[in-house]
Design an enzyme around this catalytic site. Structure first.
Site, PDB file in Angstrom:
ATOM      1  N   ARG A   1      28.365  -8.179  11.903  1.00  0.00           N
ATOM      2  CA  ARG A   1      27.026  -8.473  12.413  1.00  0.00           C
ATOM      3  C   ARG A   1      26.104  -8.623  11.219  1.00  0.00           C
ATOM      4  O   ARG A   1      25.987  -7.725  10.392  1.00  0.00           O
ATOM      5  CB  ARG A   1      26.505  -7.347  13.308  1.00  0.00           C
ATOM      6  CG  ARG A   1      27.228  -7.203  14.622  1.00  0.00           C
ATOM      7  CD  ARG A   1      26.771  -8.213  15.654  1.00  0.00           C
ATOM      8  NE  ARG A   1      25.345  -8.110  15.951  1.00  0.00           N
ATOM      9  CZ  ARG A   1      24.756  -8.794  16.930  1.00  0.00           C
ATOM     10  NH1 ARG A   1      25.460  -9.633  17.668  1.00  0.00           N
ATOM     11  NH2 ARG A   1      23.466  -8.656  17.154  1.00  0.00           N
TER      12      ARG A   1
ATOM     13  N   ALA B   1      21.799  -3.423   4.160  1.00  0.00           N
ATOM     14  CA  ALA B   1      22.978  -2.731   4.681  1.00  0.00           C
ATOM     15  C   ALA B   1      24.145  -3.686   4.839  1.00  0.00           C
ATOM     16  O   ALA B   1      25.296  -3.346   4.535  1.00  0.00           O
ATOM     17  CB  ALA B   1      22.645  -2.064   6.010  1.00  0.00           C
ATOM     18  N   TYR B   2      23.874  -4.880   5.313  1.00  0.00           N
ATOM     19  CA  TYR B   2      24.921  -5.892   5.472  1.00  0.00           C
ATOM     20  C   TYR B   2      25.494  -6.285   4.115  1.00  0.00           C
ATOM     21  O   TYR B   2      26.718  -6.362   3.939  1.00  0.00           O
ATOM     22  CB  TYR B   2      24.348  -7.108   6.186  1.00  0.00           C
ATOM     23  CG  TYR B   2      25.329  -8.240   6.406  1.00  0.00           C
ATOM     24  CD1 TYR B   2      26.309  -8.160   7.389  1.00  0.00           C
ATOM     25  CD2 TYR B   2      25.265  -9.403   5.640  1.00  0.00           C
ATOM     26  CE1 TYR B   2      27.203  -9.192   7.598  1.00  0.00           C
ATOM     27  CE2 TYR B   2      26.154 -10.451   5.844  1.00  0.00           C
ATOM     28  CZ  TYR B   2      27.122 -10.343   6.826  1.00  0.00           C
ATOM     29  OH  TYR B   2      28.003 -11.379   7.034  1.00  0.00           O
ATOM     30  N   VAL B   3      24.627  -6.530   3.138  1.00  0.00           N
ATOM     31  CA  VAL B   3      25.083  -6.910   1.806  1.00  0.00           C
ATOM     32  C   VAL B   3      25.921  -5.793   1.187  1.00  0.00           C
ATOM     33  O   VAL B   3      26.968  -6.043   0.571  1.00  0.00           O
ATOM     34  CB  VAL B   3      23.894  -7.264   0.899  1.00  0.00           C
ATOM     35  CG1 VAL B   3      24.353  -7.493  -0.531  1.00  0.00           C
ATOM     36  CG2 VAL B   3      23.172  -8.499   1.416  1.00  0.00           C
TER      37      VAL B   3
ATOM     38  N   LYS C   1      29.356  -5.824   2.784  1.00  0.00           N
ATOM     39  CA  LYS C   1      30.158  -6.968   2.362  1.00  0.00           C
ATOM     40  C   LYS C   1      30.601  -6.835   0.901  1.00  0.00           C
ATOM     41  O   LYS C   1      31.699  -7.268   0.536  1.00  0.00           O
ATOM     42  CB  LYS C   1      29.380  -8.259   2.578  1.00  0.00           C
ATOM     43  CG  LYS C   1      29.234  -8.642   4.045  1.00  0.00           C
ATOM     44  CD  LYS C   1      30.589  -8.885   4.695  1.00  0.00           C
ATOM     45  CE  LYS C   1      30.493  -9.376   6.120  1.00  0.00           C
ATOM     46  NZ  LYS C   1      31.812  -9.669   6.712  1.00  0.00           N
TER      47      LYS C   1
END
Length: 251
Positions: A96, A157-159, A162
């Site tokens: 997400r 948070a996504y970075v 990943k």
């Protein structure tokens, strides 16, 4: 007639894909089925998943599973393996990419992003390892993101998750390599899925692609699926611990 590559080594291989109902995931399912693989995918979007299964004439199977529930994820994998069986290819695709301001992130949100975008990659890989080792090897493909190289804003948070996937890929490649299990990180650029068009596409989007990509055409889910086929097939038997970037030359 299709001009896509054909990989005979994928015929009848058992392929498990997370987040396979829509977008890149749906393209992965479709492309592996076209290679003659036996595909099981998981998702939480039951409507889209059943439509996909129907469009493929039942040549792929679906199980509802939220990747945040590790016990359910492990059970879905074990069910597809069967008693003393194995999975040949694991594709950790579910993610997400919701935008979020750094100042507004609390512990609960941070933990939830890790539970979706990073934690399942490890536990799915852990779950398939024993069966792959019994079978004499396999391929694990972890999806990263070009946002790490871009230092993208409003998605810390996504970075972080990943970026962690690439480190995890390197570590698991070393741990699993003696069993001839390959682990690679597939890094998409900005792939224009229906979700991206709905949430983030605007009048500047096409201009950004034309200006920043070396190849000034939007990436499509199939562009990633075709690379995943190569990484899953025997043709890439000595490719491991690597990141493969498909971004049209953005970075």
């Amino acid at each position: 007639m299709s001009r896509d590559a054909n990989y005979p080594s994928l015929t009848d291989k058992k392929v498990f894909i997370t987040g396979g109902a829509t977008g890149i995931g749906a393209s992965l399912v479709t492309h592996f089925v076209a290679q003659g693989a036996r595909v099981r995918f998981i998702d939480i979007d039951d409507t889209a998943a059943h439509e996909l299964v129907g469009s493929l004439s039942g040549r792929a199977t679906y199980a509802h599973c939220d990747v945040r529930d590790i016990a359910a994820l492990q059970e879905a994998i074990a069910s597809f393996e069967g008693p003393a069986g194995h999975i040949d290819v694991l594709v950790n695709n579910a993610a997400r990419d919701d935008r979020h301001a750094a100042d507004e992130v609390d512990v609960a949100y941070w933990e939830d992003r890790m539970q979706i975008n990073l934690r399942p990659h490890f536990f799915a890989a852990q779950a398939v390892r024993r069966g792959m080792a019994r079978a004499g090897g396999g391929s694990i493909i972890n999806f990263g993101s070009i946002v790490v190289q871009m230092a993208a804003a409003n998605m810390a948070a996504y970075v972080a998750a990943k970026a962690g996937i690439y480190g995890l890929t390197r570590a698991l490649a070393r741990d699993f390599g003696k069993d001839l299990i390959r682990v690679n990180c597939l890094i998409p650029g900005w792939v224009i899925t229906e979700r991206q068009r709905t949430l983030y596409w605007n009048e500047n989007s096409a201009r950004n692609i034309a200006e920043k990509q070396c190849i000034p055409e939007p990436l499509e889910p199939a562009d990633l699926a075709r690379m995943a086929l190569f990484l899953a097939a025997d043709d890439s038997r000595h490719c491991t611990a690597q990141k493969f970037i498909v971004d049209g030359g953005w970075e």
